[in-house]
Motif scaffolding. Structure first.
Motif, short mmCIF file in Angstrom:
data_model
loop_
_atom_site.label_atom_id
_atom_site.label_comp_id
_atom_site.label_asym_id
_atom_site.label_seq_id
_atom_site.Cartn_x
_atom_site.Cartn_y
_atom_site.Cartn_z
N ARG A 60 0.86 -1.19 0.00
CA ARG A 60 0.00 0.00 0.00
C ARG A 60 0.88 1.23 0.00
N ASN A 61 0.39 2.28 -0.66
CA ASN A 61 1.05 3.58 -0.63
C ASN A 61 0.43 4.42 0.47
N PHE A 62 1.25 5.23 1.12
CA PHE A 62 0.73 6.17 2.10
C PHE A 62 0.00 7.29 1.39
N ASN A 63 -0.98 7.89 2.05
CA ASN A 63 -1.74 9.00 1.47
C ASN A 63 -0.84 10.19 1.17
N SER A 64 0.18 10.40 2.00
CA SER A 64 1.20 11.41 1.75
C SER A 64 2.52 10.86 2.28
N ALA A 65 3.61 11.36 1.74
CA ALA A 65 4.93 10.84 2.11
C ALA A 65 5.20 11.08 3.59
N LEU A 66 5.84 10.10 4.22
CA LEU A 66 6.21 10.23 5.63
C LEU A 66 7.42 11.13 5.75
N ILE A 67 7.60 11.68 6.94
CA ILE A 67 8.82 12.41 7.25
C ILE A 67 9.93 11.37 7.36
N GLU A 68 11.12 11.73 6.93
CA GLU A 68 12.23 10.78 6.88
C GLU A 68 12.48 10.09 8.22
N SER A 69 12.20 10.77 9.32
CA SER A 69 12.49 10.20 10.64
C SER A 69 11.33 9.39 11.23
N ASP A 70 10.21 9.26 10.50
CA ASP A 70 9.09 8.48 11.01
C ASP A 70 9.43 6.99 11.05
N VAL A 71 8.77 6.29 11.97
CA VAL A 71 8.92 4.85 12.11
C VAL A 71 7.55 4.21 11.93
N VAL A 72 7.51 3.06 11.28
CA VAL A 72 6.26 2.35 11.05
C VAL A 72 6.25 1.08 11.90
N ASP A 105 6.34 -10.52 7.88
CA ASP A 105 7.40 -9.52 7.97
C ASP A 105 6.95 -8.29 7.17
N PHE A 106 7.66 -7.20 7.31
CA PHE A 106 7.31 -6.02 6.53
C PHE A 106 8.52 -5.13 6.33
N ASP A 107 8.41 -4.25 5.36
CA ASP A 107 9.36 -3.17 5.21
C ASP A 107 8.58 -1.93 4.79
N PHE A 108 9.22 -0.79 4.92
CA PHE A 108 8.53 0.45 4.57
C PHE A 108 9.52 1.48 4.05
N SER A 109 8.98 2.42 3.32
CA SER A 109 9.74 3.58 2.87
C SER A 109 8.90 4.81 3.22
N ARG A 110 9.35 5.95 2.81
CA ARG A 110 8.57 7.17 3.05
C ARG A 110 7.25 7.14 2.29
N LEU A 111 7.16 6.30 1.25
CA LEU A 111 6.00 6.31 0.37
C LEU A 111 5.07 5.12 0.53
N ASP A 112 5.58 3.98 1.04
CA ASP A 112 4.75 2.78 1.03
C ASP A 112 5.18 1.76 2.08
N ILE A 113 4.34 0.73 2.19
CA ILE A 113 4.66 -0.43 3.04
C ILE A 113 4.51 -1.69 2.21
N LEU A 114 5.20 -2.73 2.62
CA LEU A 114 5.09 -4.04 2.01
C LEU A 114 5.06 -5.06 3.15
N ILE A 115 3.94 -5.78 3.27
CA ILE A 115 3.80 -6.83 4.27
C ILE A 115 3.96 -8.16 3.54
N LYS A 116 4.80 -9.06 4.08
CA LYS A 116 5.09 -10.32 3.42
C LYS A 116 4.71 -11.50 4.31
N ALA A 117 4.31 -12.59 3.66
CA ALA A 117 4.04 -13.85 4.35
C ALA A 117 4.85 -14.93 3.66
N GLY A 118 5.54 -15.73 4.44
CA GLY A 118 6.37 -16.80 3.89
C GLY A 118 6.74 -17.75 5.01
N GLY A 119 7.55 -18.72 4.72
CA GLY A 119 7.97 -19.65 5.77
C GLY A 119 8.54 -20.92 5.21
#
Length: 175
Positions: A60-72, A105-119
């Motif tokens: 998913r993309n965020f509605n607006s870019a996060l501040i560089e120092s934000d944490v998800v 698991d997940f990762d994020f950037s200032r613009l989006d998130i990616l949630i992953k499922a695996g195992g």
């Protein structure tokens, strides 16, 4: 006269040591003193999709870019109590199922998130865990985590995070 002067100096030093406190014990001030206000989003009834790399993911993309120092922080709704209260598990998380281990698991950037499922097995063999899932995404200012103290929050506990950052369910947004 020297005794009075010495006592006055010692008293002044004691007063200044007791009155100077660099610890900020007011949690609200710690959060409001930053450039970011905490925000929470819900992803309701979403299903993982297998991408070209063979990874089951939700992006998913965020509605607006996060501040560089934000944490998800991301939490998965694992169940609901009899009174309707959601039970949230922080991710990353490993579930030990009869088929094997399933990892979120997940990762994020200032613009989006990616949630992953695996195992250790194909997640498609456990559709209950990859279809119609609900996630809560919480964006918090990193500054509050920079100087950990007795007032720090257990980020594994969504309810503790919500209390610490004054997140109200009524103010949640959809992503």
């Amino acid at each position: 006269m020297k005794k009075i002067f010495s006592l006055a100096i010692v008293g002044l030093l004691a007063f200044s040591v007791v009155s100077c406190d660099r610890n900020n014990n007011d949690v609200v001030d710690q959060v409001q003193g930053t450039d970011t206000y905490s925000t929470a989003y819900d992803l309701n009834n979403v299903s993982f999709v297998k991408n070209a790399s063979g990874i089951y993911a939700i992006s998913r993309n965020f509605n607006s870019a996060l501040i560089e120092s934000d944490v998800v922080l991301i939490y998965r709704k694992s169940s609901t109590l009899s009174d309707g209260t959601a039970v949230w598990q922080s991710i990353p998380r490993t579930l030990f199922l009869t088929q094997g281990e399933l990892d979120y698991d997940f990762d994020f950037s200032r613009l989006d998130i990616l949630i992953k499922a695996g195992g250790t097995f194909d997640p498609a063999l456990a559709p209950t865990y990859i279809n119609n899932q609900t996630f809560r995404i919480v964006v918090v200012p990193a500054k509050t985590g920079k100087n950990a103290s007795a007032n720090s929050v257990d980020t594994r506990d969504y309810n503790a995070v919500a209390r610490f950052y004054n997140i109200k369910d009524a103010n949640l947004k959809s992503l």
